[in-house]
Design a protein around this motif. Structure first.
Motif, PDB file in Angstrom:
ATOM      1  N   GLY A 175      -6.265 -12.578   6.486  1.00 29.45           N
ATOM      2  CA  GLY A 175      -5.288 -12.563   6.785  1.00 29.45           C
ATOM      3  C   GLY A 175      -5.201 -11.632   7.282  1.00 29.45           C
ATOM      4  N   LYS A 176      -3.620 -11.008   6.756  1.00 36.84           N
ATOM      5  CA  LYS A 176      -3.708  -8.900   7.150  1.00 36.84           C
ATOM      6  C   LYS A 176      -4.421  -8.544   6.496  1.00 36.84           C
ATOM      7  N   LEU A 177      -5.203  -7.436   7.343  1.00 38.67           N
ATOM      8  CA  LEU A 177      -5.689  -6.561   6.133  1.00 38.67           C
ATOM      9  C   LEU A 177      -5.385  -5.599   5.933  1.00 38.67           C
ATOM     10  N   ALA A 178      -4.241  -5.034   6.109  1.00 37.69           N
ATOM     11  CA  ALA A 178      -3.830  -4.246   4.854  1.00 37.69           C
ATOM     12  C   ALA A 178      -3.426  -4.885   3.349  1.00 37.69           C
ATOM     13  N   SER A 179      -2.802  -5.921   4.180  1.00 44.87           N
ATOM     14  CA  SER A 179      -3.034  -6.801   2.467  1.00 44.87           C
ATOM     15  C   SER A 179      -3.547  -7.281   1.749  1.00 44.87           C
ATOM     16  N   TRP A 180      -5.215  -7.642   2.658  1.00 47.46           N
ATOM     17  CA  TRP A 180      -6.563  -7.991   1.492  1.00 47.46           C
ATOM     18  C   TRP A 180      -6.280  -6.563   0.951  1.00 47.46           C
ATOM     19  N   TRP A 181      -6.630  -5.357   1.656  1.00 47.53           N
ATOM     20  CA  TRP A 181      -6.979  -4.554   1.239  1.00 47.53           C
ATOM     21  C   TRP A 181      -6.459  -3.639  -0.182  1.00 47.53           C
ATOM     22  N   LYS A 182      -5.322  -3.653   0.089  1.00 46.05           N
ATOM     23  CA  LYS A 182      -4.414  -3.205  -0.840  1.00 46.05           C
ATOM     24  C   LYS A 182      -4.713  -3.389  -2.493  1.00 46.05           C
ATOM     25  N   PRO A 183      -4.880  -5.298  -3.074  1.00 50.64           N
ATOM     26  CA  PRO A 183      -5.404  -5.201  -4.448  1.00 50.64           C
ATOM     27  C   PRO A 183      -7.148  -4.513  -4.774  1.00 50.64           C
ATOM     28  N   LYS A 184      -8.043  -4.648  -4.039  1.00 49.56           N
ATOM     29  CA  LYS A 184      -9.009  -3.952  -3.922  1.00 49.56           C
ATOM     30  C   LYS A 184      -9.091  -2.747  -3.955  1.00 49.56           C
ATOM     31  N   LEU A 185      -8.003  -2.181  -3.057  1.00 50.20           N
ATOM     32  CA  LEU A 185      -8.650  -0.594  -3.248  1.00 50.20           C
ATOM     33  C   LEU A 185      -7.802   0.066  -4.497  1.00 50.20           C
ATOM     34  N   THR A 186      -6.334  -0.410  -4.792  1.00 52.11           N
ATOM     35  CA  THR A 186      -6.094   0.001  -5.595  1.00 52.11           C
ATOM     36  C   THR A 186      -6.613   0.859  -7.133  1.00 52.11           C
ATOM     37  N   PRO A 187      -7.577   0.387  -7.326  1.00 55.56           N
ATOM     38  CA  PRO A 187      -7.858   0.563  -8.623  1.00 55.56           C
ATOM     39  C   PRO A 187      -9.407   1.450  -8.505  1.00 55.56           C
ATOM     40  N   VAL A 188      -9.752   1.101  -7.343  1.00 53.47           N
ATOM     41  CA  VAL A 188     -10.789   2.434  -7.071  1.00 53.47           C
ATOM     42  C   VAL A 188     -10.105   3.304  -6.375  1.00 53.47           C
ATOM     43  N   LEU A 189      -9.792   3.450  -5.686  1.00 50.74           N
ATOM     44  CA  LEU A 189      -8.524   4.907  -4.671  1.00 50.74           C
ATOM     45  C   LEU A 189      -8.453   5.436  -6.503  1.00 50.74           C
ATOM     46  N   ASN A 190      -7.086   5.253  -7.396  1.00 51.11           N
ATOM     47  CA  ASN A 190      -6.644   4.680  -7.866  1.00 51.11           C
ATOM     48  C   ASN A 190      -7.122   6.574  -8.670  1.00 51.11           C
ATOM     49  N   GLU A 191      -7.995   5.870  -9.601  1.00 47.40           N
ATOM     50  CA  GLU A 191      -9.379   6.292 -10.471  1.00 47.40           C
ATOM     51  C   GLU A 191      -9.948   8.125  -9.490  1.00 47.40           C
ATOM     52  N   ARG A 192     -10.655   7.436  -8.086  1.00 48.44           N
ATOM     53  CA  ARG A 192     -11.315   8.636  -7.549  1.00 48.44           C
ATOM     54  C   ARG A 192      -9.601   9.600  -6.947  1.00 48.44           C
ATOM     55  N   ALA A 193      -8.787   9.560  -7.193  1.00 47.10           N
ATOM     56  CA  ALA A 193      -7.412  10.141  -6.321  1.00 47.10           C
ATOM     57  C   ALA A 193      -6.869  11.514  -8.216  1.00 47.10           C
ATOM     58  N   ALA A 194      -7.403  10.454  -9.408  1.00 46.21           N
ATOM     59  CA  ALA A 194      -6.729  11.169 -10.965  1.00 46.21           C
ATOM     60  C   ALA A 194      -6.884  12.101 -10.576  1.00 46.21           C
ATOM     61  N   GLY A 195      -5.471  13.293 -10.962  1.00 43.72           N
ATOM     62  CA  GLY A 195      -5.671  14.577 -11.011  1.00 43.72           C
ATOM     63  C   GLY A 195      -5.618  15.465  -9.723  1.00 43.72           C
ATOM     64  N   GLU A 196      -5.978  14.867  -8.430  1.00 43.38           N
ATOM     65  CA  GLU A 196      -6.032  15.464  -7.128  1.00 43.38           C
ATOM     66  C   GLU A 196      -4.800  15.583  -6.521  1.00 43.38           C
ATOM     67  N   LEU A 197      -4.191  16.515  -5.931  1.00 36.46           N
ATOM     68  CA  LEU A 197      -3.162  16.324  -5.310  1.00 36.46           C
ATOM     69  C   LEU A 197      -3.584  15.198  -4.190  1.00 36.46           C
ATOM     70  N   VAL A 198      -2.656  14.795  -3.136  1.00 34.49           N
ATOM     71  CA  VAL A 198      -3.413  13.678  -2.207  1.00 34.49           C
ATOM     72  C   VAL A 198      -2.667  13.746  -1.155  1.00 34.49           C
ATOM     73  N   VAL A 199      -3.153  15.033   0.211  1.00 38.04           N
ATOM     74  CA  VAL A 199      -2.555  14.826   1.294  1.00 38.04           C
ATOM     75  C   VAL A 199      -2.181  13.738   1.956  1.00 38.04           C
ATOM     76  N   ASP A 200      -1.677  13.000   1.766  1.00 35.50           N
ATOM     77  CA  ASP A 200      -1.580  11.735   2.778  1.00 35.50           C
ATOM     78  C   ASP A 200      -1.430  12.219   5.050  1.00 35.50           C
ATOM     79  N   CYS A 201      -2.300  11.850   5.726  1.00 35.06           N
ATOM     80  CA  CYS A 201      -2.237  12.062   7.030  1.00 35.06           C
ATOM     81  C   CYS A 201      -2.646  10.841   7.687  1.00 35.06           C
ATOM     82  N   ARG A 202      -2.554   9.381   6.992  1.00 36.39           N
ATOM     83  CA  ARG A 202      -2.750   8.511   7.629  1.00 36.39           C
ATOM     84  C   ARG A 202      -0.973   8.112   8.426  1.00 36.39           C
ATOM     85  N   SER A 203      -1.379   6.717   9.591  1.00 36.21           N
ATOM     86  CA  SER A 203      -0.414   6.263   9.748  1.00 36.21           C
ATOM     87  C   SER A 203      -0.030   5.444   9.197  1.00 36.21           C
TER      88      SER A 203
END
Length: 261
Positions: free
Chosen positions: A138-166
């Protein structure tokens, strides 16, 4: 400080070297999903409708063909594979050793194929956009979202996230609003602010370079605003419980986007 970048559409293939090693990439817990996508992408790229499915023109046949054997293609650090306006403006090769180590530690590229990779992760050049809809996936952004969320939430904990994405890549993971600052770029034209589209990538790359070279990491939205004001006119629009902060960089009317390097 965590800096999120989109990948470039164009990529520079490595001329030599070993293939990628999935176990050496950041976030090895994503490897099962990466291997699934590699298999689906290879199958799609063999098909007669590969260009249509991947949303590319005939001039990119060679890049699509490369997708078939990414396990065997030579790999290189992500910062050298990703090219284009943003990455040229960031200028990894112009950073000193300490700044490059900070870049390797602080930058994540959100990828349609890999999910997320660090700047030093070794990957092959590939052709796949987050806007693509793949069979079985299916659409890749939707497919990745539930997979990336727990992993990247852990990586970003305590960090300021500067979001330069499209926006296409931002849809694949939404970091906590309170710790996130999106970056928009405007230019004055006739005294009126106008949104900068393509060349906003250039300014975001310059901002990333500035954050890596100024000597002190930013830890709050206010510190990011102060850092941006060292080079540009800028303002901070405070976020809400559901919406990230927004850093607006305002370029003067006579600003010219010049090639760097």
């Amino acid at each position: 400080m965590l800096i999120l970048l989109p990948p470039s559409e164009g990529k520079q293939p490595a001329s030599s070297g070993e293939p990628f090693n999935a176990d050496a990439l950041q976030f090895p817990e994503l490897n099962a999903h990466r291997h699934q996508l590699l298999d689906v992408l290879a199958e799609v790229s063999r098909g007669g409708d590969a260009l249509e499915v991947l949303g590319v023109g005939k001039s990119l046949v060679e890049e699509v063909t490369r997708n078939i054997q990414l396990h065997r293609e030579p790999a290189a650090a992500a910062h050298s594979v990703y090219t284009g306006v943003l990455f040229e403006a960031l200028g990894y090769d112009r950073l000193d050793a300490n700044q490059q180590r900070l870049a390797d530690r602080s930058i994540l590229v959100i990828s349609a194929l890999w999910g997320a990779v660090g700047f030093a992760d070794r990957i092959p050049a590939y052709r796949l956009s987050m806007s693509v809809k793949l069979p079985e996936i299916g659409k890749l952004a939707s497919w990745w979202k539930p997979k990336l969320t727990p992993v990247l939430n852990e990586r970003a904990a305590g960090e300021l996230v500067v979001d330069c994405r499209s926006s296409t890549y931002a849809a694949a993971w939404v970091p906590a609003p309170g710790q996130t600052v999106g970056v928009s770029v405007f230019q004055l034209r006739g005294g009126v602010r106008k949104v900068v589209s393509h060349f906003a990538k250039h300014t975001r790359g310059e901002l990333a370079a500035h954050l890596l070279t100024r000597g002190t990491e930013v830890a709050t939205p206010e510190e990011l605003l102060a850092a941006a004001r060292e080079r540009w006119e800028a303002e901070l629009v405070p976020g809400t419980a559901r919406k990230a902060h927004q850093l607006n960089i305002i370029l003067p009317e006579d600003h010219a986007f010049r090639a760097v390097g």
